[in-house]
Design a protein around this motif. Sequence first.
Motif, PDB file in Angstrom:
ATOM      1  N   MET A   1      10.814 -12.883  -0.446  1.00 58.35           N
ATOM      2  CA  MET A   1      10.455 -11.727   0.361  1.00 58.35           C
ATOM      3  C   MET A   1      10.293 -10.502  -0.551  1.00 58.35           C
ATOM      4  N   PRO A   2       9.204  -9.740  -0.385  1.00 58.42           N
ATOM      5  CA  PRO A   2       9.010  -8.561  -1.231  1.00 58.42           C
ATOM      6  C   PRO A   2      10.041  -7.476  -0.921  1.00 58.42           C
ATOM      7  N   LYS A   3      10.325  -6.671  -1.927  1.00 58.02           N
ATOM      8  CA  LYS A   3      11.273  -5.584  -1.736  1.00 58.02           C
ATOM      9  C   LYS A   3      10.676  -4.531  -0.818  1.00 58.02           C
ATOM     10  N   ILE A   4      11.493  -3.975   0.036  1.00 59.57           N
ATOM     11  CA  ILE A   4      11.038  -2.958   0.982  1.00 59.57           C
ATOM     12  C   ILE A   4      10.517  -1.727   0.244  1.00 59.57           C
ATOM     13  N   SER A   5      11.124  -1.401  -0.893  1.00 60.96           N
ATOM     14  CA  SER A   5      10.670  -0.233  -1.659  1.00 60.96           C
ATOM     15  C   SER A   5       9.250  -0.434  -2.177  1.00 60.96           C
ATOM     16  N   HIS A   6       8.908  -1.666  -2.554  1.00 60.27           N
ATOM     17  CA  HIS A   6       7.543  -1.957  -2.999  1.00 60.27           C
ATOM     18  C   HIS A   6       6.566  -1.872  -1.823  1.00 60.27           C
ATOM     19  N   LEU A   7       6.988  -2.339  -0.663  1.00 62.06           N
ATOM     20  CA  LEU A   7       6.128  -2.261   0.522  1.00 62.06           C
ATOM     21  C   LEU A   7       5.882  -0.808   0.926  1.00 62.06           C
ATOM     22  N   ILE A   8       6.921   0.013   0.859  1.00 58.13           N
ATOM     23  CA  ILE A   8       6.774   1.434   1.186  1.00 58.13           C
ATOM     24  C   ILE A   8       5.823   2.095   0.197  1.00 58.13           C
ATOM     25  N   ALA A   9       6.046   1.871  -1.091  1.00 55.99           N
ATOM     26  CA  ALA A   9       5.203   2.485  -2.123  1.00 55.99           C
ATOM     27  C   ALA A   9       3.755   2.010  -1.998  1.00 55.99           C
ATOM     28  N   TRP A  10       3.559   0.707  -1.751  1.00 60.46           N
ATOM     29  CA  TRP A  10       2.204   0.172  -1.616  1.00 60.46           C
ATOM     30  C   TRP A  10       1.503   0.760  -0.391  1.00 60.46           C
ATOM     31  N   THR A  11       2.219   0.884   0.716  1.00 63.16           N
ATOM     32  CA  THR A  11       1.643   1.452   1.933  1.00 63.16           C
ATOM     33  C   THR A  11       1.213   2.896   1.715  1.00 63.16           C
ATOM     34  N   ILE A  12       2.064   3.680   1.075  1.00 57.81           N
ATOM     35  CA  ILE A  12       1.739   5.084   0.783  1.00 57.81           C
ATOM     36  C   ILE A  12       0.529   5.161  -0.139  1.00 57.81           C
ATOM     37  N   ILE A  45      -2.275   1.838  -8.630  1.00 57.20           N
ATOM     38  CA  ILE A  45      -0.978   1.580  -8.010  1.00 57.20           C
ATOM     39  C   ILE A  45      -1.143   0.614  -6.841  1.00 57.20           C
ATOM     40  N   VAL A  46      -2.197   0.775  -6.062  1.00 61.43           N
ATOM     41  CA  VAL A  46      -2.449  -0.125  -4.927  1.00 61.43           C
ATOM     42  C   VAL A  46      -2.602  -1.561  -5.426  1.00 61.43           C
ATOM     43  N   ILE A  47      -3.366  -1.725  -6.482  1.00 61.46           N
ATOM     44  CA  ILE A  47      -3.613  -3.070  -7.023  1.00 61.46           C
ATOM     45  C   ILE A  47      -2.342  -3.653  -7.629  1.00 61.46           C
ATOM     46  N   LEU A  48      -1.657  -2.881  -8.476  1.00 59.23           N
ATOM     47  CA  LEU A  48      -0.447  -3.383  -9.141  1.00 59.23           C
ATOM     48  C   LEU A  48       0.635  -3.766  -8.130  1.00 59.23           C
ATOM     49  N   LEU A  49       0.912  -2.876  -7.187  1.00 54.47           N
ATOM     50  CA  LEU A  49       1.948  -3.178  -6.199  1.00 54.47           C
ATOM     51  C   LEU A  49       1.510  -4.293  -5.263  1.00 54.47           C
ATOM     52  N   SER A  52       2.032  -7.453  -7.119  1.00 54.70           N
ATOM     53  CA  SER A  52       3.463  -7.736  -7.295  1.00 54.70           C
ATOM     54  C   SER A  52       4.094  -8.229  -5.997  1.00 54.70           C
ATOM     55  N   ILE A  53       3.613  -7.736  -4.866  1.00 53.46           N
ATOM     56  CA  ILE A  53       4.126  -8.196  -3.574  1.00 53.46           C
ATOM     57  C   ILE A  53       3.678  -9.626  -3.318  1.00 53.46           C
ATOM     58  N   ILE A  54       2.411  -9.922  -3.584  1.00 51.63           N
ATOM     59  CA  ILE A  54       1.877 -11.273  -3.366  1.00 51.63           C
ATOM     60  C   ILE A  54       2.554 -12.287  -4.285  1.00 51.63           C
ATOM     61  N   LYS A  55       2.705 -11.928  -5.561  1.00 46.46           N
ATOM     62  CA  LYS A  55       3.273 -12.843  -6.552  1.00 46.46           C
ATOM     63  C   LYS A  55       4.793 -12.797  -6.604  1.00 46.46           C
ATOM     64  N   LYS A  56       5.388 -11.892  -5.806  1.00 46.71           N
ATOM     65  CA  LYS A  56       6.849 -11.705  -5.798  1.00 46.71           C
ATOM     66  C   LYS A  56       7.372 -11.368  -7.204  1.00 46.71           C
ATOM     67  N   GLU A  57       6.654 -10.470  -7.863  1.00 44.90           N
ATOM     68  CA  GLU A  57       6.993 -10.016  -9.206  1.00 44.90           C
ATOM     69  C   GLU A  57       7.828  -8.738  -9.101  1.00 44.90           C
ATOM     70  N   PRO A  58       9.138  -8.799  -9.372  1.00 47.21           N
ATOM     71  CA  PRO A  58       9.995  -7.630  -9.187  1.00 47.21           C
ATOM     72  C   PRO A  58       9.938  -6.617 -10.334  1.00 47.21           C
ATOM     73  N   ASN A  59       9.386  -6.993 -11.478  1.00 45.92           N
ATOM     74  CA  ASN A  59       9.453  -6.136 -12.662  1.00 45.92           C
ATOM     75  C   ASN A  59       8.196  -5.302 -12.872  1.00 45.92           C
ATOM     76  N   ILE A  60       7.612  -4.802 -11.813  1.00 44.51           N
ATOM     77  CA  ILE A  60       6.391  -4.002 -11.906  1.00 44.51           C
ATOM     78  C   ILE A  60       6.701  -2.502 -11.920  1.00 44.51           C
ATOM     79  N   ASP A  61       7.928  -2.149 -11.616  1.00 49.94           N
ATOM     80  CA  ASP A  61       8.295  -0.749 -11.409  1.00 49.94           C
ATOM     81  C   ASP A  61       7.935   0.157 -12.582  1.00 49.94           C
ATOM     82  N   LYS A  62       8.237  -0.248 -13.799  1.00 44.59           N
ATOM     83  CA  LYS A  62       7.979   0.639 -14.948  1.00 44.59           C
ATOM     84  C   LYS A  62       6.494   0.895 -15.138  1.00 44.59           C
TER      85      LYS A  62
END
Length: 133
Positions: A1-12, A45-49, A52-62
């Motif tokens: 499951m993707p992190k909620i913080s990534h979903l919020i950031a991607w939505t924004i 940012i839209v593409i990267l996040l 990362s959500i699709i691939k469940k990659e948690p280390n995209i933040d930096k």
Amino acid sequence: MPKISHLIAWTIALISVIGSLYFSEIKQFEPCNLCWYQRIFMYPIVILLGLSIIKKEPNIDKYVLSLSIPGFFLALYQVILQNTSILEPCKIGKSCSDTYINLFGFISIPMLSLISFFVITISLLNSNKVRSQ
């Protein structure tokens, strides 16, 4: 499951991209140079996040933070430029101090960008804090 913080950031970020395209392509507001630079930081940012959500990659933040933090400061610079006489307005192309919209007396397009970059940055910083605990 993707992190909620990534979903919020991607939505924004997605709303920001759609909004910028709406203002320039439908409302025919001509973007200034600073608006173009902010788009350069926001669009990936839209593409990267999204990936990362699709691939469940948690280390995209930096990588996303390396885009959202400079974007935040560009938007902050433009908000200051629009609202004060401290800084000299842009002289090349469309003026960066022009205001197309002014909701509630203070919300302009650069302010919307500033808020978007701020929420994205805080979401990802919070994501890192939660992960380290």
